[in-house]
Design an enzyme around this catalytic site. Structure first.
Site, PDB file in Angstrom:
ATOM      1  CD  GLU A 109      -6.781  38.522   4.924  1.00  0.00           C
ATOM      2  OE1 GLU A 109      -7.812  38.818   5.544  1.00  0.00           O
ATOM      3  OE2 GLU A 109      -5.666  38.404   5.463  1.00  0.00           O
ATOM      4  NE  ARG A 135      -7.860  35.964   7.999  1.00  0.00           N
ATOM      5  CZ  ARG A 135      -7.873  35.383   9.189  1.00  0.00           C
ATOM      6  NH1 ARG A 135      -8.399  34.173   9.328  1.00  0.00           N
ATOM      7  NH2 ARG A 135      -7.406  35.987  10.259  1.00  0.00           N
ATOM      8  CB  SER A 163      -4.711  41.856   7.265  1.00  0.00           C
ATOM      9  OG  SER A 163      -4.731  42.207   8.633  1.00  0.00           O
TER      10      SER A 163
END
Length: 339
Positions: A335, A166, A239
């Protein structure tokens, strides 16, 4: 000047959390020329340039005192085709999931595991988006970015992007690089990635014994639709926390205390833990404080039930981080990008 600029624009329609803040200036760029116009205008007005894609990876905590530039460029094209391996290029403003469906309609394999991820093509490399065993880096063939410091175009190959979990060079240097178009190397005959149990199980439930890439996409869309709320119905950014990487020693200690710990050993000796499991075990699943909450079906997803502010969601995220750290000795990293 072709760029249309508006003042004091509500950003609620442009972020999937549905946070009700405003942009001092707002414009949409349909091509490289309008991107350059926006850079000049921001400099003339003495404000920064804040680039938006689909707004699916943002948590806005205040009004944005900047020129918000939404990438609205469109276009998908085949660059090379040798019969099996194909390079496809898409403009940054293309919506991600429709682009995935387009590749599947061409009989191309590679992006099916990334189906139904919100956002745009241009934002995908920044996060190195991934799901069900596939990440952008696995199908990446290059991209074109504008250097906001020099105004020059630069072509990036895979090794120059510093892709990680990520993460990427473009996320770490978000104020410098503005992605204009991205290229993907896909195949007509590549092996499907069916390593994640839920995917195989869903295909079996659907009676699919010899799946195609389109079958895998449909199975993953089905799974994601059940696990993740539709932002059009319930504000969220998917998420919210990354799955943390911890030492093998810590993972072993936690496994001794929790026999059902969800953990995945990594090649470098570390262990990836399921952030959703940690949050749910800590008791946060379904929690709600006003209109800020944790989804009742998926503890990894923070939601806006209607009128939550970005500050309220951020405060909730910090409470969860502190609790997980105290209970398990594990640090959770957000995130979405905090603005």
């Amino acid at each position: 000047m072709s760029l249309v600029v508006s003042e004091n624009v509500p950003l609620k329609p442009f972020n999937t959390f549905g946070i009700d803040v405003r942009a001092r200036l707002f414009a949409e760029a349909r091509d490289e020329a309008e991107v350059r116009e926006a850079l000049v205008l921001a400099a003339e007005r003495g404000v920064s340039l804040q680039v938006f894609g689909g707004g699916s990876n943002l948590l806005l905590t205040r009004d944005v005192d900047a020129l918000v530039l939404r990438m609205a460029s469109r276009g998908v094209r085949l660059l090379t085709d040798d019969g099996d391996s194909v390079v496809v290029e898409a403009e940054a403003g293309e919506a991600w999931h429709p682009f995935v469906l387009w590749t599947l309609a061409q009989g191309l394999v590679g992006l099916e595991n990334l189906s139904l991820i919100p956002g745009t093509v241009g934002a995908a490399p920044m996060q190195n988006i991934g799901a069900y065993g596939v990440e952008i880096k696995d199908v990446f063939a290059g991209l074109t970015a504008l250097d906001r410091q020099t105004g020059e175009l630069r072509e990036f190959a895979l090794e120059e992007c510093a892709f990680a979990y990520r993460d990427s060079l473009f996320k770490r240097e978000a104020g410098r690089w503005l992605i204009l178009r991205v290229r993907f190397r896909l195949s007509r005959n590549a092996r499907l990635h069916l390593d994640y149990g839920p995917v195989r199980q869903r295909l079996q439930e659907q009676g699919v014994d010899a799946p195609t890439a389109l079958d895998v996409s449909r199975a993953i869309c089905s799974i994601r639709s059940e696990k993740l709320p539709d932002p059009a119905q319930l504000g969220n950014a998917g998420s919210f926390f990354k799955n943390p990487l911890v030492s093998a020693a810590l993972a072993e200690r936690l496994r001794g205390e929790h026999v059902d710990l969800v953990a995945y050993p990594q090649g470098d000796g570390q262990v990836k833990l399921a952030a959703g499991w940690l949050i749910e075990r800590a008791g946060w699943k379904g929690f709600r404080d006003g209109d800020a909450g944790v989804h009742r079906l998926q503890a990894l997803v923070l939601v806006n039930y209607g009128a939550a502010t970005g500050q309220q969601l951020w405060a909730l995220a910090q409470r969860i981080q502190a609790d997980v750290a105290e209970r398990f000795g594990v640090s959770l990293e957000m995130e979405p990008n905090l603005l």
